[in-house]
Design an enzyme around this catalytic site. Structure first.
Site, short mmCIF file in Angstrom:
data_model
loop_
_atom_site.label_atom_id
_atom_site.label_comp_id
_atom_site.label_asym_id
_atom_site.label_seq_id
_atom_site.Cartn_x
_atom_site.Cartn_y
_atom_site.Cartn_z
N ILE A 173 0.77 -1.06 0.00
CA ILE A 173 -0.04 0.15 0.04
C ILE A 173 0.88 1.18 -0.01
CG2 ILE A 173 -1.67 1.06 1.29
CD1 ILE A 173 -2.73 -1.21 2.34
N PRO A 174 1.14 1.83 -1.26
CA PRO A 174 2.38 2.91 -1.27
C PRO A 174 2.16 4.08 -0.62
CG PRO A 174 0.87 2.60 -3.39
CD PRO A 174 0.42 1.50 -2.21
N CYS A 175 2.34 4.11 0.34
CA CYS A 175 2.16 5.45 1.22
C CYS A 175 3.56 6.35 0.99
CB CYS A 175 1.96 5.42 2.71
SG CYS A 175 3.21 4.12 3.51
N HIS A 176 4.72 5.65 0.36
CA HIS A 176 5.83 6.46 0.03
C HIS A 176 5.46 7.20 -1.25
CE1 HIS A 176 5.81 2.77 -2.30
NE2 HIS A 176 6.38 3.46 -3.18
N ARG A 177 4.54 7.06 -2.03
CA ARG A 177 4.15 7.82 -3.14
C ARG A 177 3.54 9.04 -2.79
NH1 ARG A 177 2.18 2.43 -6.57
NH2 ARG A 177 4.30 1.52 -6.60
#
Length: 163
Positions: A128-132
């Site tokens: 779940i790409p919270c780094h984006r």
């Protein structure tokens, strides 16, 4: 009951948790909110089929590929947090959104700060790409696993950012 395994990534060891059918948690060791969404016992079991699938996914991802997530994710959180995490899952590989853009997708009255709190509690790192998620004007902001890791993930996906 939940099960765990470890994955040695180039950015540090990941602790992966499953309910045997889906991935419920992925954290870097010592990151903020480590295991906070899992309230039951966690037993180590490296032999679950889903762990083999997710480890292959991470191998491909860290080798610069854009693998498809073809296994179930089951993050535990409030209805609001789950809604934010669904929006995160819609951010394509190699792209980013700001906290404000995510807030507008959820509600015209939603604050970027409220979204930031939910993003920071994401229990399934990378998948779940919270780094984006960026601050206003593409500025890099906090990451529960550390800004150094966020920067490396953004570089891996060739996402532009400002310090």
């Amino acid at each position: 009951m939940y099960f765990s395994t470890n994955y040695e990534s180039p950015l540090g060891n990941l602790f992966i948790v499953s309910d045997a059918k889906s991935i419920c948690g992925v954290w870097f060791y010592n990151q903020k909110h480590f295991k906070s969404s899992i309230k039951q016992e966690i037993v180590e079991n490296d032999d679950l089929p889903i762990f083999k699938v997710v480890k292959k996914w991470f191998d491909d991802y860290f080798n610069g590929l854009n693998p498809k997530i073809d296994f179930k994710l089951n993050p535990h959180g409030s209805e609001f947090r789950c809604r934010v995490w669904e929006v995160l899952r819609e951010i394509p590989y190699g792209e980013s959104l700001t906290y404000g853009e995510i807030a507008k997708r959820i509600s015209p009255t939603m604050s970027a700060q409220a979204v930031g709190g939910a993003v920071g509690h994401n229990p399934i790192a990378i998948l779940i790409p919270c780094h984006r998620v960026m601050g206003a004007k593409g500025k890099i902001t906090g990451y529960a696993a550390g800004l150094d890791r966020k920067i490396e993930l953004l570089k891996l996906e060739k996402i532009e950012f400002k310090l």
